[in-house]
Design an enzyme around this catalytic site. Structure first.
Site, PDB file in Angstrom:
ATOM      1  N   GLN A   1      62.948  95.757  41.720  1.00 35.59           N
ATOM      2  CA  GLN A   1      64.146  95.399  42.469  1.00 35.59           C
ATOM      3  C   GLN A   1      65.341  96.231  42.012  1.00 35.59           C
ATOM      4  O   GLN A   1      65.387  96.678  40.857  1.00 35.59           O
ATOM      5  CB  GLN A   1      64.500  93.909  42.292  1.00 35.59           C
TER       6      GLN A   1
ATOM      7  N   CYS B   1      66.210  86.439  42.508  1.00 37.75           N
ATOM      8  CA  CYS B   1      65.268  87.090  41.600  1.00 37.75           C
ATOM      9  C   CYS B   1      65.459  86.461  40.231  1.00 37.75           C
ATOM     10  O   CYS B   1      66.501  86.644  39.609  1.00 37.75           O
ATOM     11  CB  CYS B   1      65.516  88.594  41.550  1.00 37.75           C
TER      12      CYS B   1
ATOM     13  N   ASN C   1      63.841  86.768  37.114  1.00 40.51           N
ATOM     14  CA  ASN C   1      63.931  87.647  35.950  1.00 40.51           C
ATOM     15  C   ASN C   1      65.191  88.501  36.013  1.00 40.51           C
ATOM     16  O   ASN C   1      65.838  88.761  34.996  1.00 40.51           O
ATOM     17  CB  ASN C   1      62.688  88.539  35.862  1.00 40.51           C
TER      18      ASN C   1
ATOM     19  N   ARG D   1      56.865  89.480  47.846  1.00 41.71           N
ATOM     20  CA  ARG D   1      57.267  89.976  49.156  1.00 41.71           C
ATOM     21  C   ARG D   1      58.093  91.250  48.991  1.00 41.71           C
ATOM     22  O   ARG D   1      59.086  91.275  48.293  1.00 41.71           O
ATOM     23  CB  ARG D   1      58.098  88.891  49.861  1.00 41.71           C
TER      24      ARG D   1
ATOM     25  N   CYS E   1      57.229  87.270  37.671  1.00 42.08           N
ATOM     26  CA  CYS E   1      58.151  86.886  38.745  1.00 42.08           C
ATOM     27  C   CYS E   1      58.819  85.579  38.352  1.00 42.08           C
ATOM     28  O   CYS E   1      58.155  84.537  38.273  1.00 42.08           O
ATOM     29  CB  CYS E   1      57.393  86.734  40.065  1.00 42.08           C
ATOM     30  N   GLY E   2      60.125  85.638  38.103  1.00 43.06           N
ATOM     31  CA  GLY E   2      60.846  84.457  37.640  1.00 43.06           C
ATOM     32  C   GLY E   2      60.909  83.346  38.666  1.00 43.06           C
ATOM     33  O   GLY E   2      60.622  82.185  38.362  1.00 43.06           O
TER      34      GLY E   2
END
EC number: 5.1.1.7
Length: 288
Positions: free
Chosen positions: A51, A80, A82, A219, A227-228
């Site tokens: 990201q 998001c 993390n 996604r 993935c947090g």
């Protein structure tokens, strides 16, 4: 003029972070994809990340910043987990404080220092109604009528849907899944017609009432090391099904997050590490 960025990660889930306090950052999807593209064996490509994050000046009282997220495919992301920890750590370091609050398109988030490069963030309450995910039709999000594979022998079925500011579907599996399984099944489910905005796909194995093993197909980003928001969604889904206690360790191949779905106010609390990798300059063509 080239623009400075910071490369950070949370359990290997990596980010290019751009602070915009002195210069606006309004990238096109093509520019985000160029930044996020990982270098190939020939050395060509961008910086490489899951990201891209922009830390903007605050837009409301009580916030230290307004934060935007993009997935590596160039699309805007609502949240998001993390990345939120990384942002919270940066803002606390900048202000010399142990607590911080900032706004996102998904609402206000807050973080507190929990140790050396360890951050606890309040991700707010999960969205559990079908309209909040969103789904294409009304459905009980605790037991969604969806399966992958043959009707009489599905590979995965009857998941739970949760919004953590972005849409998640969580399948419970009898054993931890392989990367190949997560890629193949996750890529199918991500674009299923039931999810008009696409969906993040989690595969959760309940090791005990306080321990979940998880893989997430994100996604717009694909299979990620961690993935947090996926960890938050998996814990909420497990509690809804009565599979875990309110607080559990969610384990990825790269490490663990502690997730609590707090009973007192319904907020999801995430604690985990952050890593500062390096600082650099964006190439002129993608400096936006």
């Amino acid at each position: 003029m080239s623009r400075t960025f910071l490369k950070m990660n949370g359990l290997g889930n990596d980010f290019v972070v751009i602070q915009t306090l002195t210069e606006a950052f309004d990238p096109t999807p093509e520019q985000i994809r160029a930044i996020a593209k990982r270098p190939g064996v020939d050395g060509k490509g961008g910086i490489g990340c899951d990201q891209v994050i922009a830390i903007d000046p605050p837009r409301a009282e009580g916030a230290s910043a307004y934060v935007r997220f993009w997935n590596s495919d160039g699309e805007v992301a609502g949240a998001c987990g993390n990345g939120t920890r990384c942002v919270a750590w940066l803002l606390m370091q900048s202000a010399g404080k142990d607590a911080v609050a900032f706004d996102t398109v998904a609402g206000r988030l807050s973080g507190v220092a929990a140790g050396d490069k360890l951050v606890t963030v309040d991700m707010g309450p999960p969205g559990l109604d079908w309209t909040q995910i969103p789904l294409a039709e009304e459905m009980n999000t605790e037991r969604v009528e969806l399966q992958v594979g043959p009707i009489d022998a599905p590979l995965v079925h009857t998941p739970v849907c949760v919004s953590m500011g972005n849409p998640h579907v969580v399948f419970f599996v009898d054993a931890p899944v392989t990367d190949d399984f997560a890629r193949g099944t996750g890529s199918l489910v991500e674009h299923h017609p039931l999810f008009p905005e696409g969906v993040n796909v989690g595969f959760a194995h309940i090791a005990s009432r306080d321990h979940i093993r998880l893989k997430v197909w994100e996604r717009g980003a694909g299979l990620t090391q961690a993935c947090g928001t996926g960890a938050c969604a998996a814990q909420v889904a497990a509690v809804r099904r009565g599979l875990t206690d309110r607080k559990a360790r969610v384990e990825f191949d790269t490490g663990s997050l502690t997730i609590e779905w707090r009973e007192s106010d319904g907020h999801v609390i995430m604690t985990g590490p952050i890593t500062m990798e390096y600082a650099g300059k964006l190439p002129e063509l993608v400096a936006a």
